[in-house]
Write a protein that holds these residues in place. Structure first.
Motif, mmCIF file in Angstrom:
data_model
loop_
_atom_site.group_PDB
_atom_site.id
_atom_site.type_symbol
_atom_site.label_atom_id
_atom_site.label_comp_id
_atom_site.label_asym_id
_atom_site.label_seq_id
_atom_site.Cartn_x
_atom_site.Cartn_y
_atom_site.Cartn_z
ATOM 1 N N ASP A 65 0.705 -1.306 -0.146
ATOM 2 C CA ASP A 65 0.169 -0.100 -0.093
ATOM 3 C C ASP A 65 0.601 1.157 -0.061
ATOM 4 O O ASP A 65 0.375 2.318 -0.540
ATOM 5 N N ASN A 66 2.116 1.227 0.571
ATOM 6 C CA ASN A 66 2.844 2.367 0.722
ATOM 7 C C ASN A 66 4.404 2.031 0.546
ATOM 8 O O ASN A 66 5.029 1.679 1.736
ATOM 9 N N GLU A 67 5.193 1.766 -0.693
ATOM 10 C CA GLU A 67 6.319 1.464 -0.850
ATOM 11 C C GLU A 67 7.397 2.312 0.026
ATOM 12 O O GLU A 67 8.664 1.904 0.348
ATOM 13 N N ASP A 68 6.945 3.515 -0.012
ATOM 14 C CA ASP A 68 7.953 4.399 0.629
ATOM 15 C C ASP A 68 7.591 4.673 2.155
ATOM 16 O O ASP A 68 7.856 5.651 2.860
ATOM 17 N N ALA A 69 6.898 4.005 2.961
ATOM 18 C CA ALA A 69 6.545 3.976 4.251
ATOM 19 C C ALA A 69 7.769 3.882 5.142
ATOM 20 O O ALA A 69 8.696 3.206 4.754
ATOM 21 N N PRO A 70 7.763 4.276 6.407
ATOM 22 C CA PRO A 70 8.634 4.049 7.327
ATOM 23 C C PRO A 70 9.119 2.679 7.299
ATOM 24 O O PRO A 70 8.483 1.746 7.360
ATOM 25 N N PRO A 71 10.440 2.680 7.324
ATOM 26 C CA PRO A 71 11.206 1.092 7.364
ATOM 27 C C PRO A 71 10.690 0.253 8.610
ATOM 28 O O PRO A 71 10.687 -0.879 8.311
ATOM 29 N N ALA A 72 10.304 0.750 9.633
ATOM 30 C CA ALA A 72 10.289 -0.118 10.778
ATOM 31 C C ALA A 72 9.280 0.954 11.823
ATOM 32 O O ALA A 72 9.460 2.170 11.948
ATOM 33 N N THR A 73 8.746 0.309 12.668
ATOM 34 C CA THR A 73 8.031 0.976 13.855
ATOM 35 C C THR A 73 9.041 0.658 14.943
ATOM 36 O O THR A 73 9.333 -0.396 15.317
ATOM 37 N N ILE A 74 9.369 1.830 15.636
ATOM 38 C CA ILE A 74 10.280 1.669 16.967
ATOM 39 C C ILE A 74 9.725 1.744 18.273
ATOM 40 O O ILE A 74 8.687 2.510 18.225
ATOM 41 N N PHE A 75 10.054 0.762 18.847
ATOM 42 C CA PHE A 75 9.172 0.741 20.234
ATOM 43 C C PHE A 75 10.482 1.309 21.204
ATOM 44 O O PHE A 75 11.346 0.620 21.295
ATOM 45 N N LEU A 76 10.154 2.538 22.019
ATOM 46 C CA LEU A 76 11.096 3.085 22.871
ATOM 47 C C LEU A 76 10.743 2.493 24.137
ATOM 48 O O LEU A 76 9.449 2.738 24.668
ATOM 49 N N HIS A 129 14.082 14.159 18.247
ATOM 50 C CA HIS A 129 14.734 13.890 17.090
ATOM 51 C C HIS A 129 13.997 13.137 16.146
ATOM 52 O O HIS A 129 13.589 13.415 15.042
ATOM 53 N N LEU A 130 13.309 12.135 16.578
ATOM 54 C CA LEU A 130 12.065 11.301 15.812
ATOM 55 C C LEU A 130 11.270 12.263 15.361
ATOM 56 O O LEU A 130 10.779 12.150 13.993
ATOM 57 N N THR A 131 10.522 13.292 16.231
ATOM 58 C CA THR A 131 9.650 14.262 15.828
ATOM 59 C C THR A 131 10.150 15.037 14.647
ATOM 60 O O THR A 131 9.325 15.211 13.576
ATOM 61 N N ALA A 132 11.349 15.641 14.684
ATOM 62 C CA ALA A 132 11.742 16.745 13.811
ATOM 63 C C ALA A 132 12.378 15.976 12.704
ATOM 64 O O ALA A 132 12.116 16.512 11.481
ATOM 65 N N SER A 133 12.727 14.682 12.618
ATOM 66 C CA SER A 133 13.143 14.113 11.398
ATOM 67 C C SER A 133 12.375 13.236 10.546
ATOM 68 O O SER A 133 12.918 12.815 9.457
ATOM 69 N N GLN A 134 11.410 12.736 11.042
ATOM 70 C CA GLN A 134 10.525 12.115 10.436
ATOM 71 C C GLN A 134 9.257 12.606 10.083
ATOM 72 O O GLN A 134 8.371 13.012 10.706
ATOM 73 N N PRO A 135 8.842 12.296 8.878
ATOM 74 C CA PRO A 135 7.568 13.153 8.272
ATOM 75 C C PRO A 135 6.328 12.445 8.941
ATOM 76 O O PRO A 135 5.193 13.127 8.804
ATOM 77 N N GLU A 136 6.466 10.932 9.432
ATOM 78 C CA GLU A 136 5.275 10.489 9.968
ATOM 79 C C GLU A 136 5.753 9.747 11.093
ATOM 80 O O GLU A 136 6.665 9.294 11.107
ATOM 81 N N LYS A 137 4.833 9.412 12.186
ATOM 82 C CA LYS A 137 5.158 8.870 13.146
ATOM 83 C C LYS A 137 5.539 7.286 13.309
ATOM 84 O O LYS A 137 4.759 6.693 12.421
ATOM 85 N N MET A 138 6.550 6.985 13.610
ATOM 86 C CA MET A 138 7.084 5.587 13.475
ATOM 87 C C MET A 138 7.562 5.013 14.749
ATOM 88 O O MET A 138 8.346 4.083 14.738
ATOM 89 N N TRP A 139 6.931 5.482 15.767
ATOM 90 C CA TRP A 139 7.428 4.905 17.068
ATOM 91 C C TRP A 139 6.277 5.026 18.171
ATOM 92 O O TRP A 139 5.384 5.482 17.873
ATOM 93 N N GLN A 181 -0.379 -9.219 17.375
ATOM 94 C CA GLN A 181 -1.711 -9.303 16.040
ATOM 95 C C GLN A 181 -0.770 -9.038 14.738
ATOM 96 O O GLN A 181 -1.330 -9.046 13.932
ATOM 97 N N GLY A 182 0.598 -9.172 15.016
ATOM 98 C CA GLY A 182 1.276 -9.475 13.620
ATOM 99 C C GLY A 182 2.175 -8.419 13.151
ATOM 100 O O GLY A 182 2.423 -8.024 11.936
ATOM 101 N N VAL A 183 2.370 -7.278 13.901
ATOM 102 C CA VAL A 183 3.243 -6.126 13.656
ATOM 103 C C VAL A 183 4.588 -6.615 13.404
ATOM 104 O O VAL A 183 5.308 -6.968 14.150
ATOM 105 N N GLN A 184 4.822 -6.886 11.873
ATOM 106 C CA GLN A 184 6.141 -7.285 11.782
ATOM 107 C C GLN A 184 7.404 -6.436 11.514
ATOM 108 O O GLN A 184 8.631 -6.837 11.590
ATOM 109 N N ASP A 185 6.985 -5.229 11.686
ATOM 110 C CA ASP A 185 8.299 -4.220 11.728
ATOM 111 C C ASP A 185 8.748 -3.558 12.881
ATOM 112 O O ASP A 185 9.400 -2.484 12.868
ATOM 113 N N SER A 186 8.383 -4.056 14.234
ATOM 114 C CA SER A 186 8.474 -3.454 15.337
ATOM 115 C C SER A 186 9.836 -3.859 15.875
ATOM 116 O O SER A 186 10.591 -4.910 15.359
#
Length: 696
Positions: free
Chosen positions: A176-187, A207-217, A235-240
């Motif tokens: 659905d979005n080939e250029d989506a964030p490469p991973a979901t980061i869990f802090l 840093h993440l807020t300033a550098s990432q166009p969409e939330k990835m964490w 539930q199958g989040v594969q990129d965490s």
């Protein structure tokens, strides 16, 4: 003439394909683009001695003419990322006509078309302000504006960051979005230390807020019990990917520990940020076996970069292991540990855990064995499948740098890597290695000596621990090459050094310096000195050939005025020729160019200028050397006669246990695993006695 690139990418259908390959394209005259490509190669290829990224790469083929090669996209990988590194050099060349009729602008345009037609990804990078769009047909292509980043180092890091992002997306696509964030980061962190210096979490979030166009964490501080993390993964989040910010209080918090355990259980990438300021009463033991980075206030991006590289390593390892798994195997993308295999201890049918090379050390394996769960790597399986210890084989390595390596889109780092990989595979199969070369720090001898001392290699070979070490590498020292007792001691007890005697037709009557045991280096600055070296090297190679079981040939200096050889002919060529004449098994690994490819081409009836006398006349003292051979009644092989001899032999005349088709595959494959499979298959078909050899 355009370089024919089918040979660069050809691989047999029997070969395992790489899950991923990165193809760097740039103008061969651009030093800046070449430096960027080499940096990016290093980012994707960590030290092979430790678990890390090992993603294959190629560079633009360069035959020295400055002309664009035939546009082609690698066919040896399931996924290819073509990275075009555009700069002023390419921009200027893009508009100029060439002898082969193709401009560099057309080359770049065709590369994009071929890449997209094959379903791969094209990544153009603008290294300089005027390097876009190269060609009008690329006006609609968005180039990565790397030139806007100040400083070469930061520019390289910026490109590497985007490269890693795209590679993760190639391995873990989101349709659905080939250029989506490469991973979901869990802090993962503890609230107790949020306001305490050095305020790592707030710095990272800013840093993440300033550098990432969409939330990835996800911020664990927003989740009171940590249950959301467990639920999302289940539930199958594969990129965490877990970023554990370990402060003084971290290991004392139960939900921090729970988050680490969940990540380990679900085989998610984990990176530890060490931000301990004073002390930890107790470090949580299950946070080990993961990369650790020391917190630096101005390096938030470095933390994120490391985590994303770990995501890429996990994804690539998983895809590689899928090709090698057996029925019933369970794949672990990271080294196994008690917390990741304990769940399988009580199962009636325990799976075999397959994890990436290199294998764990014997001390760790001893602990894991107590669980009853079997853990293996592809290299361990290779050792079990190809156990040749009872055959007492010694296989010679004929390896040295090749001047035409660039013609095949490769660099010296590729040659170094294949040498160590092949050596490791052969050693664990129970083969004794042999080599002949100098003991300088830039040679292969010391690297091979380090390899045979590797406890993991010793473990896989099944070497018994006795008071008397059994040499696993024999290195030949030709007369008049010098080596001190210190040099010999430095090689260690697992390496045997054999000093070859002075040839019978060389003595002090020819030159006072030609003593039987010289203690001063004899230079190769005159025709007479080169004659002495030539006779010494040939004598050593003849000695080797009588003893060896087989010879593996990779690369090999062809000989040019700026890279002359010291012997009668290029050393690796002479070694291969002597082996073929003696009907010893000779295995030609030709994808890395040099003499290995030269000999294979000659066997295949392909004419090469490097097998003509005219080519070698430009080398120092060439006519005088030939005259000295004639004066002293020593046989002299004309290069044209060598070419005719090899053509008459043909590929089918190789006595190496392989078919013509298998030898063709061996001459084109870059997969160390497949190359060794072919070599060992050939050895098993042969009945030659035990052995030695090799020269730089």
């Amino acid at each position: 003439m355009a370089i024919e690139r089918e040979e660069r990418f050809e691989m047999s259908g029997l070969s395992r394909r790489f899950p991923l390959l990165v193809q760097f394209e740039f103008h061969p005259a651009s030093k800046a683009a070449a430096a960027a490509a080499e940096y990016l190669h290093e980012v994707l290829n960590a030290d092979p001695a430790v678990p890390g990224l090992q993603i294959p790469t190629t560079f633009t083929p360069d035959d020295g003419s400055g002309e664009p090669p035939e546009p082609a996209v690698a066919t040896e990988a399931d996924r290819v990322l073509v990275v075009l590194l555009a700069d002023d050099q390419l921009a200027v060349a893009a508009r100029k006509s060439t002898k082969n009729g193709m401009t560099w602008g057309e080359y770049a345009t065709q590369l994009r078309s071929l890449t997209e037609a094959a379903g791969h990804r094209f990544m153009p990078v603008q290294l300089t302000e005027n390097a876009w769009p190269i060609d009008k047909r690329l006006d609609d292509t968005n180039f990565l504006r790397a030139w806007a980043i100040d400083g070469v180092e930061e520019r390289h890091k910026f490109i590497a960051r985007r490269l890693v992002h795209l590679l993760i997306r190639r391995l873990r696509p989101r349709p659905d979005n080939e250029d989506a964030p490469p991973a979901t980061i869990f802090l993962s962190h503890t609230k107790m230390d949020l306001e305490h210096e050095p305020r790592v979490v707030k710095t990272l979030l800013s840093h993440l807020t300033a550098s990432q166009p969409e939330k990835m964490w996800f911020d664990s501080g927003d989740i009171s019990t940590g249950s959301r993390f467990a639920r999302e993964i289940e539930q199958g989040v594969q990129d965490s990917a877990l970023l554990a910010i370990v402060t003084d209080s971290y290991s004392s918090r139960s939900w921090c520990r729970k988050e680490v355990l969940l990540a380990k259980h679900y085989q998610r990438p984990v990176v530890i940020v060490d931000a301990v300021q004073e002390r930890e009463t107790r470090r949580f033991p299950y946070s080990g076996n993961t990369p650790v980075i020391r917190w630096k206030p101005n390096d938030a991006q470095g933390v994120v970069d490391l985590l994303l590289r770990e995501v890429l390593r996990h994804a690539y390892a998983e895809e590689s292991l899928k090709q090698r798994k057996h029925e019933g195997d369970l794949i672990l993308p990271a080294g196994p540990e008690l917390v990741t295999i304990v769940h399988y201890c009580k199962e009636e049918e325990q799976p075999v855990i397959l994890y990436p090379d290199p294998p764990l050390g014997p001390e760790e394996l001893e602990v894991l064995e107590r669980t009853g769960v079997r853990v293996e790597t592809p290299l361990q399986r290779h050792a079990l499948k190809h156990d040749l210890r009872s055959r007492n084989l010694t296989v010679a390595l004929s390896v040295s740098g090749a001047e035409d390596l660039g013609r095949y889109g490769l660099r010296t780092v590729h040659l170094d890597s294949i040498l160590l990989d092949l050596s490791r595979y052969l050693l664990v199969a129970g083969v004794r290695l042999a080599y002949g070369g100098h003991l300088g720090s830039d040679g292969y001898t010391l690297r091979l000596a380090d390899l045979v001392r590797d406890p993991i290699v010793e473990q896989l070979r099944g070497t018994s621990s006795t008071d008397q070490a059994v040499p696993e590498l024999v290195t030949y020292l030709p007369w008049p090459m010098l080596a001190s007792v210190r040099d010999e001691a430095r090689l260690g007890p697992l390496v045997e050094m054999l000093r070859c005697d002075r040839p019978s037709d060389i003595d002090e009557a020819i030159d006072p310096s030609f003593v039987a045991a010289p203690d001063v280096e004899i230079p190769s600055d005159t025709a007479l000195h080169r004659f002495a070296w030539s006779r010494g090297l040939t004598s050593m190679r003849e000695h080797q050939t009588k003893e060896l079981s087989a010879r593996v040939v990779v690369g090999g200096k062809l000989g040019r005025p700026d890279t002359p050889y010291m012997g009668r002919m290029p050393g690796v060529l002479e070694e291969a020729l002597l082996g073929i004449r003696a009907q010893r098994p000779v295995y030609l690994v030709g994808a890395f160019g040099g003499c290995a490819r030269l000999v294979f081409d000659a066997l295949d009836g392909i004419e090469r200028v490097e097998l003509t006398s005219a080519y070698h006349q430009a080398l120092p003292h060439a006519p005088e050397l030939k005259a000295l051979y004639a004066d002293r009644s020593v046989a002299w092989d004309e290069f044209e006669n060598i070419a005719a001899e090899l053509k008459a032999c043909g590929i089918s005349g190789l006595k190496n246990g392989l078919s013509v088709e298998e030898n063709r595959e061996l001459a084109t494959s870059r997969s160390a695993e497949r190359i060794v499979e072919l070599i060992l298959h050939g050895l098993q078909q042969c009945s030659q006695p035990a052995a030695a050899g090799g020269t730089e």
